[in-house]
Design an enzyme around this catalytic site. Sequence first.
Site, short mmCIF file in Angstrom:
data_model
loop_
_atom_site.label_atom_id
_atom_site.label_comp_id
_atom_site.label_asym_id
_atom_site.label_seq_id
_atom_site.Cartn_x
_atom_site.Cartn_y
_atom_site.Cartn_z
N ASN A 191 0.42 10.26 -8.18
CA ASN A 191 0.81 10.45 -6.78
C ASN A 191 1.84 9.42 -6.35
O ASN A 191 2.72 9.69 -5.55
CB ASN A 191 -0.42 10.37 -5.87
CG ASN A 191 -1.31 11.59 -6.01
OD1 ASN A 191 -0.98 12.54 -6.73
ND2 ASN A 191 -2.46 11.56 -5.36
N THR B 130 -5.05 3.08 -3.47
CA THR B 130 -6.24 3.79 -3.91
C THR B 130 -5.90 5.12 -4.58
O THR B 130 -6.67 5.63 -5.40
CB THR B 130 -7.15 4.06 -2.69
OG1 THR B 130 -7.43 2.84 -2.03
CG2 THR B 130 -8.45 4.72 -3.10
N ASP C 234 0.87 -1.17 0.00
CA ASP C 234 0.00 0.00 0.00
C ASP C 234 0.91 1.23 0.00
O ASP C 234 2.10 1.13 0.27
CB ASP C 234 -0.87 -0.05 1.27
CG ASP C 234 -1.56 1.26 1.57
OD1 ASP C 234 -2.24 1.78 0.66
OD2 ASP C 234 -1.41 1.78 2.70
N ASP D 240 -0.35 5.16 0.78
CA ASP D 240 -0.68 6.20 1.76
C ASP D 240 -0.81 5.62 3.16
O ASP D 240 -1.64 4.75 3.39
CB ASP D 240 -1.99 6.89 1.34
CG ASP D 240 -1.79 7.69 0.06
OD1 ASP D 240 -2.52 7.44 -0.91
OD2 ASP D 240 -0.88 8.54 0.02
C1 XBP Z 1 -5.40 6.11 0.60
C2 XBP Z 1 -6.59 6.75 0.00
C3 XBP Z 1 -6.39 7.81 -1.05
C4 XBP Z 1 -5.74 9.05 -0.41
C5 XBP Z 1 -6.00 10.29 -1.24
O1 XBP Z 1 -4.87 5.27 -0.39
O2 XBP Z 1 -7.70 6.39 0.33
O3 XBP Z 1 -7.67 8.15 -1.54
O4 XBP Z 1 -6.33 9.28 0.86
O5 XBP Z 1 -5.50 10.09 -2.56
P1 XBP Z 1 -4.00 3.94 0.01
P2 XBP Z 1 -6.44 10.44 -3.81
O6 XBP Z 1 -3.94 3.84 1.55
O7 XBP Z 1 -4.74 2.78 -0.62
O8 XBP Z 1 -2.64 4.18 -0.58
O9 XBP Z 1 -7.04 11.81 -3.54
O10 XBP Z 1 -5.52 10.41 -4.99
O11 XBP Z 1 -7.49 9.35 -3.83
MG MG Z 2 -3.09 3.18 3.24
#
Ligand code: XBP
Ligand code: MG
Length: 256
Positions: free
Chosen positions: A129, A124, A10, A12
Site C-alpha cells: 500500500n 501500520t 506516517d 494513512d
Molecule cells: C493506518 C491504519 C491502517 C489502515 C488500513 O495506518 O491503521 O490499518 O487504516 O490499512 P497509519 P491496512 O496511519 O499507521 O499509516 O488494511 O493495510 O492495515
Molecule cells: Mg495515520
Amino acid sequence: MSELKALIFDVDGTLANTERDGHRLAFNRAFEEAGLNWHWDEALYGRLLAVTGGKERILFYAREFLNGFRWPADQAEWVADLHQIKTRHYLGLLGQGMIPLRSGVRELFDEIRAAGLQMAIATTTTPANVTYLLDATLGQGSRGWFSVIAAGDIVPAKKPAPDIYLWALEKLGLKAAECIAFEDSCLGLHAALGAGLKTIIASNPYTRDEDFSGAELVIDKWGTSDDGFQLMAGEAGLATFLNLDLVREIYAGTAI
Ligand code: XBP
Ligand code: MG
C-alpha cells in the site's frame, strides 16, 4: 543538542487522506466480493479507526458490532484472506489515481531532499500500500527517497505501540533525538511519543477532535504558500505553512 538527521512519516491520514475514500471503500468491496452483508459507512468506519491494522479492524468489527458472528474454522486464515482481497481493491483505487497527496506533502519532500536529510516511513498499513501510493503520487522512483520503509506486520504490536517507530530508528541507525515524526492521529502520536520522537500532527476530518497532548505542533494540514494551515496547538511563529525551516524550529524548540 542533537542534529536533525531524519524525518519519519506516517502514511494513512498524514501523506494522504486514504481512509474514508480509500481503505473504507476497499473494505466494502472486499466484503461484497466475499458475499458478506457487511457495510462500513463513514460514521461506523470512524469508530473502527480506533483499531489500527486492517486485519485487526475486521476482528474488532465482528466481535464488537456483530451479534454471534459464526467464524469459519480457521479464523486467522479467513481474516487474512479477506484482508488480501481488500488490499487488492485498495491497490486498484491507488492505481486509478483516486487518492491524492495532502496539501504540502510534495513541496516539503522536495525541500527535505534538497537539504540532504533522510526520510523514512513508519506505518501500520502494508508495504504494498505504501509503495503503490508513492508510485501513484510521486512517481516510480520515489520509494527510493526513503532510507527506511517500516510498514505493516514487520512488528508484533501496531500503533499505538511504539514498535514500528523503534524498528525504523534501528534500521536508520539513529537515535530518536536525531529525528522528528509526522502523524495524523492520537494512536500514531502515542506510538511516536512512545519511541521518544518529537511529533508534528496534521489532523484530518476523522482525527480532528482527538487529544494530541504531547505533540510539538498541531495543524490541520502541512499546507503551501497559497494554502495555509490552521494552527490548532503549539507555536509556528509567522509561518502559514509547514516548510523545512519551521520543522527545524519545531525540532529545536525555537518556534515562538
Ligand atoms: C493506518 C491504519 C491502517 C489502515 C488500513 O495506518 O491503521 O490499518 O487504516 O490499512 P497509519 P491496512 O496511519 O499507521 O499509516 O488494511 O493495510 O492495515
Ligand atoms: Mg495515520
